[in-house]
Design a protein around this motif. Sequence first.
Motif: not given
Lengths: 115, 115
Positions: B15-20, B63-73, B75-85, B114-115
């Motif tokens: 819980t609270g970690e940033k997850v990619f 609770g989520y954000s994303v990034s697409r810097e290249k066409k093929e990639r 990314s999903l980002i959890l800024e601060s992971a919670s157990t309900n994710q 997420v623990l």
Amino acid sequence: AQSVTQLDSQVPVFEEAPVELRCNYSSSVSVYLFWYVQYPNQGLQLLLKYLSGSTLVKGINGFEAEFNKSQTSFHLRKPSVHISDTAEYFCAVTESPGGSYIPTFGRGTSLIVHP
Amino acid sequence: DVKVTQSSRYLVKRTGEKVFLECVQDMDHENMFWYRQDPGLGLRLIYFSYDVKMKEKGDIPEGYSVSREKKERFSLILESASTNQTSMYLCASSFGTSGSYNEQFFGPGTRLTVL
């Protein structure tokens, strides 16, 4: 807006028996229709899709589906199932033509094939 | 053989970690999607992207954000992971922004705890 209803959350069946998984949709415009399968611990893969033409669509692994516009249904069938067909099945729709490419998924039907 | 790959099959975070979560497709598809899958709820769209650096919110973006810097990639980002994710996360891609007839291709999924 469109919606998809998969009427059965779980369908148990014996091996070599026929099976039908039901899908009904609601939309104010014409639609394209898809069935996806998800085997355990895997992503989804396309089984078959209806775009236009013949209302009976054949897919992989012996599955077929029939589009019924008047009943707004797209039921999936297989005449004889195998243990390996045990999986989650998802019905999905998109708007046609030129509509949103974001599909609306049903909640899925778990097909459980018993020996 | 066309492919959508996801960086991890299983992930355990606190819980609270940033997850990619990373997703790569090799089909030169314009569209990419992130879903979460929970029992009984089917697939729910988190974010999607129809071009590099473009992103759109789906049905459950909180609770989520994303990034697409290249066409093929994508990314999903959890800024601060919670157990309900805690969930299965599925990445998908499809061809063309005007092609609502085009099916989605899915990765194998990442099961995040997420623990």
